[in-house]
Scaffold this motif. Structure first.
Motif, PDB file in Angstrom:
ATOM      1  N   ASN A  59     -63.716 -78.508  -7.320  1.00 14.40           N
ATOM      2  CA  ASN A  59     -64.577 -77.343  -7.484  1.00 14.40           C
ATOM      3  C   ASN A  59     -66.027 -77.785  -7.636  1.00 14.40           C
ATOM      4  OD1 ASN A  59     -62.633 -75.195  -7.476  1.00 14.40           O
ATOM      5  ND2 ASN A  59     -62.020 -75.798  -9.552  1.00 14.40           N
ATOM      6  N   PRO A 103     -68.240 -72.923  -3.378  1.00 12.24           N
ATOM      7  CA  PRO A 103     -67.596 -73.328  -4.636  1.00 12.24           C
ATOM      8  C   PRO A 103     -66.733 -74.580  -4.561  1.00 12.24           C
ATOM      9  CG  PRO A 103     -66.411 -71.496  -3.652  1.00 12.24           C
ATOM     10  CD  PRO A 103     -67.617 -71.728  -2.797  1.00 12.24           C
ATOM     11  N   ASN A 162     -68.967 -76.015  -9.366  1.00 11.10           N
ATOM     12  CA  ASN A 162     -69.352 -74.862 -10.172  1.00 11.10           C
ATOM     13  C   ASN A 162     -70.849 -74.586 -10.155  1.00 11.10           C
ATOM     14  OD1 ASN A 162     -66.637 -74.506 -11.027  1.00 11.10           O
ATOM     15  ND2 ASN A 162     -66.908 -76.115 -12.568  1.00 11.10           N
ATOM     16  N   ARG A 196     -72.397 -71.142  -6.250  1.00 10.85           N
ATOM     17  CA  ARG A 196     -71.468 -70.031  -6.081  1.00 10.85           C
ATOM     18  C   ARG A 196     -71.162 -69.747  -4.617  1.00 10.85           C
ATOM     19  NH1 ARG A 196     -73.010 -65.274 -10.454  1.00 10.85           N
ATOM     20  NH2 ARG A 196     -72.556 -66.498 -12.356  1.00 10.85           N
TER      21      ARG A 196
END
Length: 199
Positions: free
Chosen positions: A85, A93, A87, A90
């Motif tokens: 991921n 992602p 983070n 956005r």
């Protein structure tokens, strides 16, 4: 209790597989050249990249950064590519990163999910951008472990100049031996129409 465990078996099949002891779920193992295992371990609801000896001893976490999947390991056993991921962005992602197994700073390969793995001769890297389903065989830079990578990693919009230095192939390879030799799966489906009487 729903946990996955690693097992090691001899290729000659003269003995039963041996389950390696673990207190957490472990899966997706790959052998390193020195005989150690690198694998994904799930702990506290997160996945991590770990190594251990083939007898289950000397467990070590490669990085404290959680991962999603372990993708590939370089033939010399120095690097492992993972999906994780991201983070901080956005709009994108996920990312694909290479971690030095002995420790050190990771290399960002793609600022998205892509498939990246080295050829067996270590002179090329396969790069598949899943967003556009294109696969390239890129030359590894002389004296380096990676092809030329754009700042911020490859994306659909970024890295066209670097990709142009490689070869676009029409198939999705299962493994790459060298730039002009790779293995892939070809699926052929045949169907027939049958007439079945119903009494």
């Amino acid at each position: 209790k729903g946990m996955l465990h690693l097992c090691v078996a001899n290729m000659d099949r003269r003995s039963a597989p041996v389950e390696l002891g673990a207190t957490v779920s472990e899966d997706a193992p790959k052998f390193l050249p020195d005989g150690r295992l690198i694998y994904r371990a799930t702990e506290g609801g997160k996945n991590y990249l770990n190594t251990q000896q083939a007898d289950g001893t000397e467990k070590r976490r490669v990085s404290e950064e959680p991962i999603l999947e372990l993708q590939s390991v370089s033939p010399d056993g120095r690097w492992a590519t993972v999906t994780q991921n991201d983070n901080q962005h956005r709009e994108a992602p996920y990312r694909t990163v290479a971690y030095p197994i002995a420790g050190g700073e990771p290399i960002l390969i793609c600022a998205t999910i892509c498939v990246s793995r080295w050829s067996e001769d270590e002179k090329h890297m396969e790069l598949t951008l899943l967003e556009v389903s294109h696969t390239y065989i890129l030359p590894v830079r002389k004296g380096a472990d990676f092809p030329e990578i754009p700042t911020g990693g490859f994306t659909r919009e970024r890295g066209h100049k670097e990709l142009a230095k490689g070869t676009l192939i029409e198939v999705r390879p299962d493994s790459v031996f060298r730039a002009d030799m790779f293995a892939y799966t070809k699926v052929s489906i045949r169907r027939n129409i049958f007439r079945v009487p119903i009494s």
